[in-house]
Motif scaffolding. Sequence first.
Motif, mmCIF file in Angstrom:
data_model
loop_
_atom_site.group_PDB
_atom_site.id
_atom_site.type_symbol
_atom_site.label_atom_id
_atom_site.label_comp_id
_atom_site.label_asym_id
_atom_site.label_seq_id
_atom_site.Cartn_x
_atom_site.Cartn_y
_atom_site.Cartn_z
ATOM 1 N N ALA A 179 0.826 -1.116 0.107
ATOM 2 C CA ALA A 179 0.138 0.029 -0.063
ATOM 3 C C ALA A 179 0.787 1.091 0.101
ATOM 4 O O ALA A 179 1.981 1.183 0.753
ATOM 5 C CB ALA A 179 -1.069 0.147 1.254
ATOM 6 N N TYR A 180 0.623 2.334 -0.758
ATOM 7 C CA TYR A 180 1.236 3.480 -0.663
ATOM 8 C C TYR A 180 2.591 3.368 -1.335
ATOM 9 O O TYR A 180 3.589 4.113 -0.679
ATOM 10 C CB TYR A 180 1.215 4.325 0.611
ATOM 11 C CG TYR A 180 -0.245 4.416 1.220
ATOM 12 C CD1 TYR A 180 -1.076 5.089 0.565
ATOM 13 C CD2 TYR A 180 -0.583 3.632 2.376
ATOM 14 C CE1 TYR A 180 -2.667 5.060 0.958
ATOM 15 C CE2 TYR A 180 -1.650 3.795 2.912
ATOM 16 C CZ TYR A 180 -2.638 4.476 2.293
ATOM 17 O OH TYR A 180 -3.945 4.355 2.797
ATOM 18 N N ASP A 210 -8.387 4.102 4.416
ATOM 19 C CA ASP A 210 -8.453 4.525 3.328
ATOM 20 C C ASP A 210 -8.919 3.394 2.161
ATOM 21 O O ASP A 210 -8.433 2.509 2.188
ATOM 22 C CB ASP A 210 -6.906 5.221 2.637
ATOM 23 C CG ASP A 210 -6.886 5.435 1.237
ATOM 24 O OD1 ASP A 210 -7.801 5.786 0.838
ATOM 25 O OD2 ASP A 210 -5.791 5.604 0.621
ATOM 26 N N CYS A 267 -2.840 0.165 9.035
ATOM 27 C CA CYS A 267 -3.823 1.094 7.799
ATOM 28 C C CYS A 267 -5.014 0.435 7.783
ATOM 29 O O CYS A 267 -5.853 1.074 7.151
ATOM 30 C CB CYS A 267 -3.243 0.782 6.465
ATOM 31 S SG CYS A 267 -3.185 -0.805 5.782
ATOM 32 N N VAL A 289 -6.907 1.174 -0.360
ATOM 33 C CA VAL A 289 -6.296 -0.122 -0.058
ATOM 34 C C VAL A 289 -7.127 -1.388 0.269
ATOM 35 O O VAL A 289 -6.534 -2.336 0.679
ATOM 36 C CB VAL A 289 -5.320 0.146 1.402
ATOM 37 C CG1 VAL A 289 -4.260 1.222 0.752
ATOM 38 C CG2 VAL A 289 -6.082 0.440 2.440
#
Length: 182
Positions: free
Chosen positions: A44-45, A71, A54, A74
């Motif tokens: 992720a990211y 978020d 997360c 994800v």
Amino acid sequence: MSHEIVSQTQSKMNKAVDHTLHEFDNIHTGKATPAMVESITIDAYGSSMRIKDCAAISTPDSRMIVIQPWDKGVLQAVAKGIQVANIGLNPNIDGSVVRVPLPEMSRERRLEFVKVAHRHAEDGKVGVRKARHDGLDALKKAKLPEDETKRLEKEIQVITDKAIADIGDHLASKEKDLTEVN
């Protein structure tokens, strides 16, 4: 007052016990727990992250884990991470959450997990005995008076026995969790 060598030995033993308990938490008992998925890494990211870093993880009942990423971007990564982890769980994306239903465990599978728990317990006991051995070696090198050395050896043996008993108690509890059917 406890000697520094005894304190260091006890610290090493506590780490061995804590590691064993952490390994027990990762064994699937048929009851949903956040620990089953929280340390799974996902992409992720642009980097690797653990799910617990997360998303919020909850267990609304004993057969379901719900993961709600902070978020929504994800969601797919969380579902894919659980599948890639190959822990026998099949995640489903449901709106803004990932639902992970736990399958019913067969008797054979439960017995397999009992064996895994016994292996982790034995590894933990080996770690405790290694800490005891290191502590006794350190005592010999310390060149303390004989009566104090004997007293400290007994103290190390007492904390060794306690640490091994802790592992045994937790193993018995984990075995009970694994063998009882909900």
